[in-house]
Write an enzyme that holds these catalytic residues in place. Structure first.
Site, mmCIF file in Angstrom:
data_model
loop_
_atom_site.group_PDB
_atom_site.id
_atom_site.type_symbol
_atom_site.label_atom_id
_atom_site.label_comp_id
_atom_site.label_asym_id
_atom_site.label_seq_id
_atom_site.Cartn_x
_atom_site.Cartn_y
_atom_site.Cartn_z
ATOM 1 N N GLU A 149 0.735 -1.131 -0.107
ATOM 2 C CA GLU A 149 0.002 0.018 0.046
ATOM 3 C C GLU A 149 0.821 1.165 0.037
ATOM 4 O OE1 GLU A 149 -3.922 0.128 1.414
ATOM 5 O OE2 GLU A 149 -3.214 1.120 2.968
ATOM 6 N N LYS B 130 0.702 4.366 1.055
ATOM 7 C CA LYS B 130 -0.040 5.330 1.935
ATOM 8 C C LYS B 130 0.677 6.186 2.781
ATOM 9 C CE LYS B 130 -2.595 3.287 6.066
ATOM 10 N NZ LYS B 130 -2.775 2.074 6.947
ATOM 11 N N LYS C 269 -7.620 2.462 -3.606
ATOM 12 C CA LYS C 269 -8.155 2.509 -2.240
ATOM 13 C C LYS C 269 -8.851 3.722 -1.877
ATOM 14 C CE LYS C 269 -7.527 -0.371 1.565
ATOM 15 N NZ LYS C 269 -6.548 -0.043 2.516
ATOM 16 N N GLU D 69 -14.588 -6.181 1.274
ATOM 17 C CA GLU D 69 -13.806 -6.160 2.553
ATOM 18 C C GLU D 69 -14.769 -6.446 3.752
ATOM 19 O OE1 GLU D 69 -10.599 -3.369 3.711
ATOM 20 O OE2 GLU D 69 -12.049 -2.683 5.304
ATOM 21 N N ASN E 57 -10.192 -7.637 6.983
ATOM 22 C CA ASN E 57 -9.444 -6.574 7.840
ATOM 23 C C ASN E 57 -9.315 -6.761 9.132
ATOM 24 O OD1 ASN E 57 -8.060 -3.979 8.015
ATOM 25 N ND2 ASN E 57 -9.364 -2.864 6.993
ATOM 26 N N GLU F 67 -5.773 -8.317 5.668
ATOM 27 C CA GLU F 67 -5.532 -6.884 5.453
ATOM 28 C C GLU F 67 -5.154 -6.265 7.129
ATOM 29 O OE1 GLU F 67 -8.837 -6.183 2.359
ATOM 30 O OE2 GLU F 67 -8.740 -4.804 3.987
ATOM 31 N N SER F 68 -4.119 -5.522 7.173
ATOM 32 C CA SER F 68 -3.800 -4.592 8.249
ATOM 33 C C SER F 68 -3.141 -5.281 9.479
ATOM 34 C CB SER F 68 -5.036 -3.937 9.056
ATOM 35 O OG SER F 68 -5.816 -3.257 7.947
HETATM 36 O O1 LIG Z 1 -5.397 2.699 8.698
HETATM 37 C C1 LIG Z 1 -6.293 3.492 9.104
HETATM 38 O O2 LIG Z 1 -5.950 3.905 10.191
HETATM 39 C C2 LIG Z 1 -7.672 3.407 8.812
HETATM 40 C C3 LIG Z 1 -8.661 4.034 9.557
HETATM 41 C C4 LIG Z 1 -10.128 4.160 9.064
HETATM 42 C C5 LIG Z 1 -10.358 3.358 7.987
HETATM 43 C C6 LIG Z 1 -9.476 2.618 7.231
HETATM 44 C C7 LIG Z 1 -8.136 2.745 7.438
HETATM 45 N N1 LIG Z 1 -7.368 2.076 6.845
HETATM 46 C C8 LIG Z 1 -7.296 1.236 5.809
HETATM 47 C C9 LIG Z 1 -6.850 -0.137 5.573
HETATM 48 O O3 LIG Z 1 -7.522 -0.950 5.677
HETATM 49 C C10 LIG Z 1 -5.398 -0.331 5.717
HETATM 50 O O4 LIG Z 1 -4.734 0.908 5.282
HETATM 51 C C11 LIG Z 1 -4.440 -1.433 4.995
HETATM 52 O O5 LIG Z 1 -5.298 -2.568 5.187
HETATM 53 C C12 LIG Z 1 -3.133 -1.467 5.418
HETATM 54 O O6 LIG Z 1 -2.994 -1.491 7.092
HETATM 55 P P1 LIG Z 1 -1.780 -1.312 7.592
HETATM 56 O O7 LIG Z 1 -0.664 -2.426 6.952
HETATM 57 O O8 LIG Z 1 -2.107 -1.642 9.117
HETATM 58 O O9 LIG Z 1 -1.290 0.104 7.389
#
Ligand SMILES: O=C(O)c1ccccc1NCC(=O)[C@H](O)[C@H](O)COP(=O)(O)O
Length: 380
Positions: free
Chosen positions: A163, A165, A226, A275, A297, A333-334
């Site tokens: 991502e 980001k 995204k 998602e 997620n 995800e995340s």
């Molecule tokens: O990332 C956030 O804080 C967030 C807050 C509110 C809605 C969506 C959000 N993020 C979107 C995502 O799902 C993440 O950017 C993506 O899965 C990557 O996550 P990470 O590896 O933890 O940065």
């Protein structure tokens, strides 16, 4: 109920209610298309393009017919609001403030309220007909799911959607010296199968310019736009800017929107990454035909809490079997930081991961990929 009729194999156009449309569409179905079902309430037009003559036109007609027959549409007919329908499906995020409750309940709801206003302004500026006219200038859509499958088979670890980001509501600015094209290129060089480009400006400091710039810089990885999608106008817009895939969030979109939007995605050549975050959302999505890619997620978008065991929990038992039976690819995800995190969710059944923070915060985000997987990975 009477059947729908169409008179042209070249183009079938259906008009029916949409949970995402706040006001009645102004356009009427074209003369050659005559829906004979009485349809009140809010309407939206969906175009289904036929490329293979009568047989395909008949299949599309059946699809439209079954959608029009669907229970959600009957709910629209009876005049329920999108937020009523959503609440019945367990969705807590409202599209608009309501009487007596005009402050957002959480950050995701705030993002959605702002997005509804942003999209309605963008639509005024650039109506759908104009966006559609620009589609033929867009670079061809690439196979997002194919790239994930090929990478998984080649590397034996989940395919990486890296991502791009800059910032997030939960963590603020993640990287000051942010050059989206350079970051995209280094992710690709170091084995990412696909890239996720944040386009929301207000909360993530992303943009559609970033998406276009990455696409025009010759990056080969398919690109996920995204965004927080609440209106099908955004699908066309994303495609016109070079997206290969879009995100549909089941915690925001009622079933009918997911059905219609995923049909529109197929029509546009876009992959829909749908998602989910809990069992109820996953069950709803598994009941929708044609979904190829589901993201779980680990971050609760209402509270920001991250828990990787959510992926494992959702893929256990019957749900995992259904997913495998349907050949759906699951993306974890995340909150993924270490090889242990990756192998934990791989063992749970994911074949791809979506990673932002843990890579983008490193001095060299591309080189950080080997650290995340515990080995070098390569693009196919
Ligand atoms: O990332 C956030 O804080 C967030 C807050 C509110 C809605 C969506 C959000 N993020 C979107 C995502 O799902 C993440 O950017 C993506 O899965 C990557 O996550 P990470 O590896 O933890 O940065």
């Amino acid at each position: 109920m009477e059947s729908l009729c169409f008179t042209t194999p070249a183009r079938v156009r259906v008009s029916f209610p949409s949970a995402s449309s706040p006001k009645p569409a102004r356009s009427l179905p074209p003369a050659e298309w005559t829906p004979k079902i009485p349809m009140g309430g809010v309407r939206r037009s969906v175009s289904l393009r036929c490329t293979r003559g009568l047989e395909e036109a008949a299949a599309l007609d059946n699809k439209a017919y079954s959608l029009i027959n669907s229970i959600e549409v009957r709910e629209w007919e009876s005049g329920k609001s999108v937020d009523d329908i959503a609440a019945n499906q367990g969705i807590r995020i409202r599209r608009h403030p309501t009487k007596g409750e005009d402050t957002p309940r959480n950050i995701l709801e705030k993002i959605i309220w702002d997005k509804v206003i942003e999209v309605s302004e963008l639509k005024e500026e650039k109506p759908l007909t104009l966006v559609k006219e620009t589609l033929h200038n867009a670079p061809p859509a690439r196979d997002f799911v194919g790239a994930l499958k090929a990478s998984y088979e080649k590397n034996g670890v989940p395919a990486l959607i890296a991502e791009v980001k800059k910032a997030s509501p939960s963590k603020g600015v993640l990287r000051e010296d942010f050059d989206p094209v350079q970051i995209a290129k280094t992710y690709e060089q170091h084995g990412a199968a696909c890239l996720s480009i944040l386009t929301d400006g207000k909360y993530f400091q992303g943009s559609f310019e970033n998406l276009e710039a990455v696409r025009n810089a010759g990056v080969q990885c398919p690109l996920l736009c995204k965004e927080f999608i609440i209106d099908s106008w955004q699908l066309y817009y994303a495609r016109s800017k070079g997206a290969d895939a879009v995100l549909l969030i089941a915690g925001v979109l009622p079933d009918l929107d997911i059905k219609l939007m995923s049909m529109e995605c197929r029509e546009l050549g876009l992959t829909a990454l749908v998602e989910v975050h809990n069992e109820r959302e996953l069950d709803r999505v598994l009941n929708i035909d044609g979904i190829q890619l589901i993201g779980i997620n680990n971050r609760d978008l209402e509270t920001f809490e991250v828990d990787n065991s959510i992926t494992k929990r959702l893929l256990e038992g019957e749900r995992g079997e259904i997913i495998r039976g349907k050949g759906i690819i699951v993306v974890g995800e995340s909150g993924l930081f270490t090889p242990h995190d990756v192998s934990y969710i791989q063992n749970a059944g994911v074949k791809a991961v979506l990673v932002g923070e843990s890579l983008i915060k490193q001095n060299d985000p591309g080189k950080a990929i080997a650290g995340l997987f515990g080995k070098e990975i390569s693009k196919c």
